[in-house]
Enzyme design. Structure first.
Site, mmCIF file in Angstrom:
data_model
loop_
_atom_site.group_PDB
_atom_site.id
_atom_site.type_symbol
_atom_site.label_atom_id
_atom_site.label_comp_id
_atom_site.label_asym_id
_atom_site.label_seq_id
_atom_site.Cartn_x
_atom_site.Cartn_y
_atom_site.Cartn_z
ATOM 1 N N ARG A 274 0.834 -1.215 0.000
ATOM 2 C CA ARG A 274 0.000 0.000 0.000
ATOM 3 C C ARG A 274 0.859 1.252 0.000
ATOM 4 O O ARG A 274 0.531 2.246 -0.672
ATOM 5 C CB ARG A 274 -0.951 -0.030 1.198
ATOM 6 C CG ARG A 274 -2.088 -1.033 0.997
ATOM 7 C CD ARG A 274 -2.763 -1.369 2.309
ATOM 8 N NE ARG A 274 -3.947 -2.213 2.135
ATOM 9 C CZ ARG A 274 -3.918 -3.538 1.908
ATOM 10 N NH1 ARG A 274 -2.753 -4.161 1.778
ATOM 11 N NH2 ARG A 274 -5.041 -4.216 1.770
ATOM 12 N N GLY B 291 -1.096 -11.800 -5.442
ATOM 13 C CA GLY B 291 -2.511 -11.464 -5.617
ATOM 14 C C GLY B 291 -2.788 -10.032 -5.184
ATOM 15 O O GLY B 291 -3.621 -9.341 -5.783
ATOM 16 N N SER C 96 -12.789 -9.286 1.982
ATOM 17 C CA SER C 96 -11.495 -9.284 1.299
ATOM 18 C C SER C 96 -10.926 -7.878 1.305
ATOM 19 O O SER C 96 -11.521 -6.953 0.746
ATOM 20 C CB SER C 96 -11.648 -9.770 -0.142
ATOM 21 O OG SER C 96 -10.535 -9.363 -0.911
ATOM 22 N N ASP D 91 -4.326 -15.659 6.825
ATOM 23 C CA ASP D 91 -2.981 -16.033 6.374
ATOM 24 C C ASP D 91 -2.227 -16.870 7.416
ATOM 25 O O ASP D 91 -1.158 -17.413 7.122
ATOM 26 C CB ASP D 91 -2.159 -14.777 6.053
ATOM 27 C CG ASP D 91 -2.703 -14.051 4.819
ATOM 28 O OD1 ASP D 91 -3.456 -14.671 4.042
ATOM 29 O OD2 ASP D 91 -2.370 -12.861 4.639
ATOM 30 N N ARG E 154 3.544 -19.957 2.526
ATOM 31 C CA ARG E 154 3.086 -20.190 3.902
ATOM 32 C C ARG E 154 2.990 -21.686 4.227
ATOM 33 O O ARG E 154 3.130 -22.082 5.378
ATOM 34 C CB ARG E 154 1.765 -19.471 4.172
ATOM 35 C CG ARG E 154 1.904 -17.948 4.000
ATOM 36 C CD ARG E 154 0.877 -17.152 4.753
ATOM 37 N NE ARG E 154 0.809 -15.797 4.221
ATOM 38 C CZ ARG E 154 1.659 -14.810 4.517
ATOM 39 N NH1 ARG E 154 2.666 -15.034 5.354
ATOM 40 N NH2 ARG E 154 1.534 -13.619 3.970
#
Ligand code: S3P
Length: 424
Positions: A24, A91, A162, A309, A382
């Site tokens: 971001r 993503g 999301s 996550d 992960r």
């Protein structure tokens, strides 16, 4: 990658910058006018993908170690890329950029690696189309073509929580006529809502809704990126499940929408303490975790969006706990970098754990002895890290196939694991 069992695990460190916040910082900086400096920018390959795509759009982005500087000239200065934008495995890069590009009056094709090209993008294409952009998916997947401009604000009810979709719609909304509101069914990470004001843009928040006004201009900002909360999860679990262990992580992001995994670990009997150092713009502080006698729990599905996550790491803790651990309401895990429900069930199962795949989650019967084995990451960072932590607690060595994918989020991981493992 070969992982030997470890008698204990220790560490006292500051982690590289949070991946979600780094993406971001770069993207908002590229939309802003003026200079943005992001310190402790993530070392993840995913965040490098964001810089790569921004440069392909004509944005000036420099990197010196963990300092990233963006010379923003506003979205109007973005130029059509010569080739499809390659978001790699990320993503977040692809979906967030789609929203920003929906306001640009040129055609861009967004794509990525094989895993990313299997992931759903209709969820982001649909609201952008409703706002007036052209958004063409490939059977619901990338490559995704966006041709934007002339957007109208809207109210978008998101069918699934999301943060990526929410952010994409808000970034399009900043370039639209009128106001844009997104409403989520459950709280997802709120970094966009907390960070846009640092760039001089107001975000109105009302429960699960966030609203921005079209035509708002971003100005460059100074961002200190806190340590990555999701990377922290693997080290915390390593300390909890091994004897005589302790990790202390300083300067970690402690937003409630990111640290629900700590609540679950505490509910399992985990000795985990956090100390808040600052709260503005994001809660940041230290985490101390030490060896614990864990027991199973049933995770509240309402928490799942805030620990999505961290499920692979939680599954490892569950294997080392007594009793049953159940997590449901996590169907989204099926469409992450891999089908994480299938991947973690298979991997931990090969190590001897009693893990059962549920349609939207996992059930673990804890307490089984883990035995080193050959396992595979399925190209998912992960999954590789979770299996590596489980391997520390197993008897005999484990071979992880495709472990290099940890670079996607945490390139330092195996080095830290080796350093922390008290093999004397
Ligand atoms: C992210 C949002 C989540 C998360 C991903 C990062 C973000 O994805 O799984 O790792 O930075 O906005 P979804 O928005 O698909 O839930």
């Amino acid at each position: 990658m070969r992982i030997e069992p470890a008698p204990s695990f220790h560490g006292h460190l500051r982690l590289p910058g949070d991946k979600s916040i780094s993406h971001r910082a770069a993207l908002f900086g590229a939309l802003a006018e003026g200079t943005t400096r992001a310190r402790n920018y993530s070392s993840a390959a995913d965040c490098e993908s964001t810089l790569h795509c921004l440069r392909a759009l004509g944005v000036t982005a420099h990197r010196e170690g963990s300092l990233v500087t963006i010379e923003g000239r506003g979205p109007e200065a973005w130029t059509p890329p010569h080739d499809p934008l390659d978001a790699g495995n990320s993503g977040t890069t692809l979906r967030l950029l789609s929203g920003a590009l929906a306001g640009r009056p040129f055609r861009t094709v967004l794509t990525g690696d094989e895993s990313l090209r299997r992931r759903p993008v209709e969820r982001v294409a649909a609201p952008l189309r409703a706002m007036g952009a052209t958004a063409i998916t490939t059977d619901g997947h990338p490559p995704l073509t966006i041709e934007g401009g002339g957007l109208r604000g809207l109210t978008w009810e998101m069918p699934i929580a999301s943060a990526q979709v929410k952010t994409a719609v808000l970034l399009a909304g900043l370039q639209a006529e009128g106001t844009t509101t997104v409403r989520e069914p459950a709280p997802s990470r709120e970094h966009t809502e907390r960070m846009l004001p640092l760039f001089g843009v107001e975000v109105e928040r009302d429960g699960l809704a966030a609203t921005v006004r079209g035509g708002a201009r971003l100005r460059g900002a100074e961002i200190a990126v806190p340590g990555d909360a999701s990377s922290a999860a693997f080290l915390v679990v390593a300390a909890l499940v091994l004897p005589d262990s302790e990790v202390r992580l300083d300067g970690v992001l402690l937003s409630p929408t990111r640290t629900a995994f700590l609540e679950v670990l505490r509910a399992m009997g985990g000795r985990v303490e956090t100390r808040l150092e600052t709260t503005d713009p994001e809660p940041v502080g230290s985490i101390v975790a030490a060896s614990s006698t864990l027991h199973g729990t049933t995770v509240d599905p309402a928490l799942v969006a805030s620990l999505i996550d961290e499920v692979p790491a939680l599954a490892v803790a569950a294997c080392r706990a007594q009793g049953t651990f159940t997590l449901t309401g996590a169907r989204e895990l099926r469409v992450k970098e891999s089908d994480r429900i299938a991947a973690i069930t298979e991997g931990l199962g090969r190590l001897g754990a009693r893990v059962r795949e549920l349609p939207d989650g996992i059930a673990v019967e804890g307490g089984a002895r883990l035995q080193g084995a050959a396992v595979r990451s399925r190209g998912d960072h992960r999954i590789a890290m979770a299996l590596a932590v489980a391997a520390l607690a197993a008897e005999g060595p484990t071979e992880i196939e495709g472990a290099e994918c940890v670079d996607v989020s945490f390139p330092e991981f195996f080095g830290l694991l080796e350093e922390g493992a008290g093999r004397g």
